[in-house]
Structure formats: C-alpha cells, structure tokens
Design a protein around this motif. Structure first.
Motif, PDB file in Angstrom:
ATOM      1  N   HIS A  43       2.317   1.709  -3.410  1.00  0.00           N
ATOM      2  CA  HIS A  43       1.261   2.132  -4.336  1.00  0.00           C
ATOM      3  C   HIS A  43       1.026   3.637  -4.221  1.00  0.00           C
ATOM      4  O   HIS A  43       0.838   4.327  -5.236  1.00  0.00           O
ATOM      5  CB  HIS A  43      -0.026   1.365  -4.035  1.00  0.00           C
ATOM      6  CG  HIS A  43      -1.080   1.519  -5.089  1.00  0.00           C
ATOM      7  ND1 HIS A  43      -1.120   0.755  -6.231  1.00  0.00           N
ATOM      8  CD2 HIS A  43      -2.151   2.367  -5.169  1.00  0.00           C
ATOM      9  CE1 HIS A  43      -2.151   1.117  -6.976  1.00  0.00           C
ATOM     10  NE2 HIS A  43      -2.797   2.092  -6.351  1.00  0.00           N
TER      11      HIS A  43
ATOM     12  N   TRP B  95      -1.478  -4.043 -10.571  1.00  0.00           N
ATOM     13  CA  TRP B  95      -0.039  -3.981 -10.841  1.00  0.00           C
ATOM     14  C   TRP B  95       0.369  -4.985 -11.916  1.00  0.00           C
ATOM     15  O   TRP B  95      -0.357  -5.944 -12.220  1.00  0.00           O
ATOM     16  CB  TRP B  95       0.739  -4.315  -9.573  1.00  0.00           C
ATOM     17  CG  TRP B  95       0.797  -3.251  -8.529  1.00  0.00           C
ATOM     18  CD1 TRP B  95       0.001  -2.141  -8.427  1.00  0.00           C
ATOM     19  CD2 TRP B  95       1.703  -3.198  -7.418  1.00  0.00           C
ATOM     20  NE1 TRP B  95       0.354  -1.410  -7.310  1.00  0.00           N
ATOM     21  CE2 TRP B  95       1.392  -2.035  -6.682  1.00  0.00           C
ATOM     22  CE3 TRP B  95       2.728  -4.025  -6.981  1.00  0.00           C
ATOM     23  CZ2 TRP B  95       2.091  -1.678  -5.525  1.00  0.00           C
ATOM     24  CZ3 TRP B  95       3.420  -3.678  -5.834  1.00  0.00           C
ATOM     25  CH2 TRP B  95       3.107  -2.511  -5.117  1.00  0.00           C
TER      26      TRP B  95
ATOM     27  N   ARG C 249       3.491   0.680  -9.654  1.00  0.00           N
ATOM     28  CA  ARG C 249       2.512  -0.165 -10.343  1.00  0.00           C
ATOM     29  C   ARG C 249       3.162  -1.452 -10.860  1.00  0.00           C
ATOM     30  O   ARG C 249       2.542  -2.189 -11.632  1.00  0.00           O
ATOM     31  CB  ARG C 249       1.881   0.595 -11.516  1.00  0.00           C
ATOM     32  CG  ARG C 249       1.104   1.845 -11.114  1.00  0.00           C
ATOM     33  CD  ARG C 249      -0.099   1.532 -10.244  1.00  0.00           C
ATOM     34  NE  ARG C 249      -0.857   2.725  -9.883  1.00  0.00           N
ATOM     35  CZ  ARG C 249      -0.662   3.457  -8.790  1.00  0.00           C
ATOM     36  NH1 ARG C 249       0.281   3.105  -7.918  1.00  0.00           N
ATOM     37  NH2 ARG C 249      -1.384   4.527  -8.541  1.00  0.00           N
TER      38      ARG C 249
ATOM     39  N   ALA D 249      -5.211  -7.317  -7.324  1.00  0.00           N
ATOM     40  CA  ALA D 249      -6.257  -6.433  -6.804  1.00  0.00           C
ATOM     41  C   ALA D 249      -5.946  -4.967  -7.074  1.00  0.00           C
ATOM     42  O   ALA D 249      -6.857  -4.147  -7.247  1.00  0.00           O
ATOM     43  CB  ALA D 249      -6.438  -6.669  -5.309  1.00  0.00           C
ATOM     44  N   LYS D 250      -4.664  -4.614  -7.128  1.00  0.00           N
ATOM     45  CA  LYS D 250      -4.268  -3.223  -7.344  1.00  0.00           C
ATOM     46  C   LYS D 250      -3.972  -2.899  -8.807  1.00  0.00           C
ATOM     47  O   LYS D 250      -3.638  -1.754  -9.138  1.00  0.00           O
ATOM     48  CB  LYS D 250      -3.043  -2.890  -6.489  1.00  0.00           C
ATOM     49  CG  LYS D 250      -3.376  -2.795  -4.995  1.00  0.00           C
ATOM     50  CD  LYS D 250      -2.219  -2.235  -4.208  1.00  0.00           C
ATOM     51  CE  LYS D 250      -2.637  -1.989  -2.751  1.00  0.00           C
ATOM     52  NZ  LYS D 250      -3.685  -0.956  -2.632  1.00  0.00           N
TER      53      LYS D 250
ATOM     54  N   ASN E 223       0.820  -1.209   0.000  1.00  0.00           N
ATOM     55  CA  ASN E 223       0.000   0.000   0.000  1.00  0.00           C
ATOM     56  C   ASN E 223       0.858   1.265   0.000  1.00  0.00           C
ATOM     57  O   ASN E 223       0.545   2.253  -0.677  1.00  0.00           O
ATOM     58  CB  ASN E 223      -0.924   0.001   1.218  1.00  0.00           C
ATOM     59  CG  ASN E 223      -2.017  -1.043   1.129  1.00  0.00           C
ATOM     60  OD1 ASN E 223      -2.410  -1.451   0.022  1.00  0.00           O
ATOM     61  ND2 ASN E 223      -2.502  -1.508   2.259  1.00  0.00           N
TER      62      ASN E 223
ATOM     63  N   LEU F 245      -2.403  -9.608  -4.062  1.00  0.00           N
ATOM     64  CA  LEU F 245      -2.377  -8.170  -3.806  1.00  0.00           C
ATOM     65  C   LEU F 245      -2.107  -7.389  -5.088  1.00  0.00           C
ATOM     66  O   LEU F 245      -2.761  -6.371  -5.363  1.00  0.00           O
ATOM     67  CB  LEU F 245      -1.300  -7.835  -2.765  1.00  0.00           C
ATOM     68  CG  LEU F 245      -1.459  -8.427  -1.367  1.00  0.00           C
ATOM     69  CD1 LEU F 245      -0.294  -7.987  -0.482  1.00  0.00           C
ATOM     70  CD2 LEU F 245      -2.775  -8.001  -0.733  1.00  0.00           C
ATOM     71  N   TYR F 246      -1.143  -7.861  -5.879  1.00  0.00           N
ATOM     72  CA  TYR F 246      -0.824  -7.180  -7.132  1.00  0.00           C
ATOM     73  C   TYR F 246      -2.044  -7.135  -8.052  1.00  0.00           C
ATOM     74  O   TYR F 246      -2.353  -6.100  -8.656  1.00  0.00           O
ATOM     75  CB  TYR F 246       0.310  -7.889  -7.868  1.00  0.00           C
ATOM     76  CG  TYR F 246       1.607  -8.067  -7.124  1.00  0.00           C
ATOM     77  CD1 TYR F 246       1.968  -7.240  -6.061  1.00  0.00           C
ATOM     78  CD2 TYR F 246       2.492  -9.083  -7.483  1.00  0.00           C
ATOM     79  CE1 TYR F 246       3.169  -7.418  -5.391  1.00  0.00           C
ATOM     80  CE2 TYR F 246       3.696  -9.268  -6.824  1.00  0.00           C
ATOM     81  CZ  TYR F 246       4.023  -8.436  -5.767  1.00  0.00           C
ATOM     82  OH  TYR F 246       5.214  -8.628  -5.111  1.00  0.00           O
TER      83      TYR F 246
END
Length: 468
Positions: free
Chosen positions: A229, A291, A234, A288-289, A226, A285-286
């Motif tokens: 980010h 990336w 990214r 979801a964001k 986080n 996590l990547y």
C-alpha cells in the motif's frame, strides 16, 4: 488499401466517428499485466525483435506449436533469428487468429511497418526492426512513453522483493505510474508442502520476522499488504478455477498450516479450505484499505506433463476449465457482503459458457458505488474479436456498460499496448452497429461519452491509483 487502414474493424459510419472522435486519443491505463518491474527500473534495451516479441509470449508459442515448430525454436535454445523466422513461417497459417491482428498492429504502431509478416518478408522485417531497436525510443520506458501509458500495474508476489518498484518510484525521469499488484496465490499452496515451506521462508525474509504459527503467517501477510500500500498498490490479483467457499474454522486452518510447515502435503479439499480461510482474511484487509480485488477465474493450467517437466509452469499449456461456478461464487461473495467486507471486485471469466453466470452473480452484490462488482474484460483465450464482443454484450444485457472499467493487456511484452487500440476498435464497431440498428439512440455524444470513459476514465476513477 493497406491491411491495417484507418478504419480497420470499423464497419459503419457511427463506429468510425466513435473511434476517431472519442476513443483513439485516450491514454492507456494498463491495470493488469506481467511486465517485469526490473526491466522497467533498468530501462531494458532489446538486442533484436525476438527478444522483445517472442520471450514469454504464450500466444505465439501455442501458434508455433500448432504449426509443427520444434520446441527448440519456441522455448528452447535456438538462435533468436531462427526463432523469429519460425514465427514468421507460422503467420500465413494464422488467418482468423487474433495473433494475426496483434502482430500486424504491433509492426505498424511500434515500427511503422505495413508489410505482411511471412517467409517472404521475414528477412526485411528482421533488419528494419532491429535497426530501430537501437534507438532509445524502443527501450522499456520508451515504449511506455510512445503509447501514452499513464499508469500500469505489474503482478507481484508478496514473498519477493519490491526493490525494483522502489527504484521506479524514486526515479523522477519515469513519468508513467508503475505500481505493484499484490498477487499472493502461493499463500495457500499447501498441496505442495515443500514449496509452501520455501515460500514462507521467503516471506520471513521480506517481513523480517519468524513465522511459526498461523497467527504469525497472517500478521506477515498483513505487513506485506501495508508495505505494498505504501508503494501505491491499490489492486490485488488472484487466479483459481472456482471460488473457494468451503470455509474452515480458525482451528482447522491452524492445524492445516502447522501440518504443511511440518512437511505434510495437503489434499485438494484441504488446500481449498485453507485457501478459503486465507482469502477471507485478505479480502477483509483489501476492503479496509479501499483496494480492488481482481479474480481470474476458470483456467485449467499446465496440462502438458512433458512441457511442465522440461520447461516448467507457464509454458503455454493452459486452457479453459469447465468448472461449476455459481454456488461457490455466491457463498464466497455473500459471506463477505454480510459482514460489510466485500471489496471492489473485478472477475475475469475464462469460459464463455459462464459469462451470464458470472455477470449475473456479480450483479447480486452491487452496492455503495457505481459498478462496484465488475464483469471484467474478455480474458486470455477470449481476448479476441468474438470474445470481446460477447463480454461487452453480456455486460450490457445484465449490467450498466457505461460503468465498465475497460481493457488491459495481461501481457509480458512491451509491444502489446496496441491491444488497447484493438479493443477500442471492436468496442466502437459494436456500439456503432447498435446505433445503426436503432438499438440505441443515433446521437453520437451519448455513446461517445460512454466510449471515452470505458477507454480510460472509468478505470482511473474506479481504481483510485495514486498520481493519475
């Protein structure tokens, strides 16, 4: 005619047109390199050519060792000028090595010098370049401006401070986007329990929280994701010999973590199982964001015990591995794909024998957007004319080259940006040859648009970096 003339590496008329009309003036997005954020934040100035050219350059170190240069003049305490002269003595023996091309491109594009580097020109080149280095144009930020670098992504450990990136972000005079890349490879190095414990302690400091359990550890990693980010990250980056795909249960991962924190060194099998667990967690996590995950696949690192002991890691003693890739890669990607958690992915292959294996495996998991699964540009020992051409041909044969995200330097030097020109010339020559041979239509605008996008715009669209 000078060695590096206008049509260097461009061997036919279509190639010449493609390069000069579509590729030459595109800006640079260098989305993977190892430039130090501190040097960018502080706009480092360089005292001499050895500082800006030879520090931490494994390619030059390997060539100098092959020429019998004493280690004192490579990674040792030799004087800067003596190190440069040793490199100059190596150059006449480097014909056919990409270092010969890179060296002379850097002399010409960075310093405007057409001389061929060797023992007879070394003193003159040393004098000319050191005089120019006094100008602010040759500072860290000056080089970014000189080569139209719109954005670059450094390589950053989540257990280390991002203070320099904060300073860069807050500096209105820095026009290039300089963004951190999340590189958490030490997060599963439980084969070195002492080193792992120290790394976790650093992670505690950066997250301002105690880490005693696996849950604490995972939450700390998520907190750093986080944080990165918010700084504009990214992209993540990882390197391993092969995909870790022997997945443990959460309970087994918990025990492995606690054992490592208690000082118990893990076996290779245990380390890879723990790495598989951590990578799955991070990939979710990547994804979801939004990336992009980069994987540098296949090297066998730190082969010289002698240099590892005397210098440490990254001494220039890494080589291609010959690992089996297909099944492990399939299991890893398929597990994430089945749960809709597979992020955009770029895999850089280190062994040409695996080119079609890696490229076709990536093709199995294409979905949702053009070129989601990328066979990355020729990397490391393959970052040379033959390797670049083979990567491009492999990509085109089993995928859609038009969606390729293109070149990056993977470099620690501010003088390395002409490698983008090197790649672009090779790209244009290959496509131009296809036109001449009738493999693709002899219509300059069709391949020209593809060349232009590969040089910059594909990466810009794919990575979705802030501010570009």
């Amino acid at each position: 005619m000078t060695f590096l003339h206008d049509n260097f590496l461009l061997n036919n008329e279509p190639a010449i047109r493609l390069y000069h009309e579509f590729a030459q003036n595109e800006p640079i997005l260098d989305f993977h390199n190892h430039l130090p954020p501190e040097e960018i934040a502080n706009d480092r100035r360089f005292e001499n050519l050895a500082e800006i050219w030879l520090e931490a350059d494994h390619y030059k170190w390997r060539a100098m060792r092959a020429n019998g240069t004493p280690e004192e003049l490579i990674t040792g305490t030799g004087k800067p000028k003596d190190k440069f002269l040793a490199f100059a003595n190596t150059m006449p023996h480097a014909l056919g090595n990409p270092l010969y091309h890179w060296t002379h491109l850097e002399l010409k594009r960075c310093f405007g010098i057409d001389l061929i580097l060797g023992p007879d020109t070394a003193e003159e080149i040393w004098s000319l370049t050191n005089e120019q280095l006094k100008d602010s144009e040759f500072s860290a930020l000056g080089m970014l401006k000189k080569f139209q670098v719109r954005a670059l992504c450094t390589t950053d450990d989540p257990a280390e401070s991002t203070e320099h990136h904060r300073k860069i972000k807050e500096n209105p005079d820095i026009n290039c986007q300089v963004l951190p890349t999340f590189r958490p490879d030490r997060a599963w190095t439980i084969s070195d329990a002492v080193g792992f414990f120290d790394w976790v302690e650093n992670l505690e400091q950066e997250t301002d929280r105690e880490i005693e359990t696996l849950t604490d550890f995972l939450e700390a990693l998520a907190k750093r994701v986080n944080h990165f980010h918010a700084l504009g990250t990214r992209i993540s980056d990882h390197s391993f010999p092969y995909f870790f795909s022997d997945f443990p249960s959460e309970e087994e991962a918990r025990i492995l973590f606690l054992d490592a924190m208690a000082g118990q060194t893990a076996t290779r099998v245990e380390t890879e199982r723990f790495g598989a667990f951590i990578m799955l967690y991070l990939c979710r996590l990547y994804s979801a964001k939004g990336w992009t995950m980069q994987i540098h696949l296949g090297p066998l690192r730190n082969n010289s015990t002698r240099l590892m002991k005397n210098f440490g890691a990254d001494a220039g003693t890494d080589s291609m591995g010959d690992w089996s890739q297909a099944e492990k890669m399939s299991r890893f990607l398929d597990k994430l794909d089945r749960e809709d958690s597979l992020p955009k992915t770029i895999v850089y292959n280190n062994n040409p024998a695996s080119n079609f294996t890696v490229a076709t495996m990536l093709g199995n998991f294409q979905r949702d957007l053009p070129g989601k699964m990328q066979f990355g540009t020729a990397w490391w020992h393959l970052d040379q004319k033959d390797g670049i051409e083979e990567q491009l041909k492999t990509f085109a044969n089993v995928g859609l080259l038009s969606h390729f995200t293109g070149m990056l330097t993977d470099s620690r030097s501010f003088l390395s940006f002409p490698r983008h020109e090197y790649f672009r010339r090779i790209l244009c020559n290959l496509i131009g040859t296809w036109m001449e041979d009738g493999i693709i239509p002899d219509d300059i605008d069709l391949p020209g648009d593809m060349v232009r996008r590969i040089c910059y715009d594909n990466a810009r669209s794919f990575l979705e970096l802030e501010g570009i």
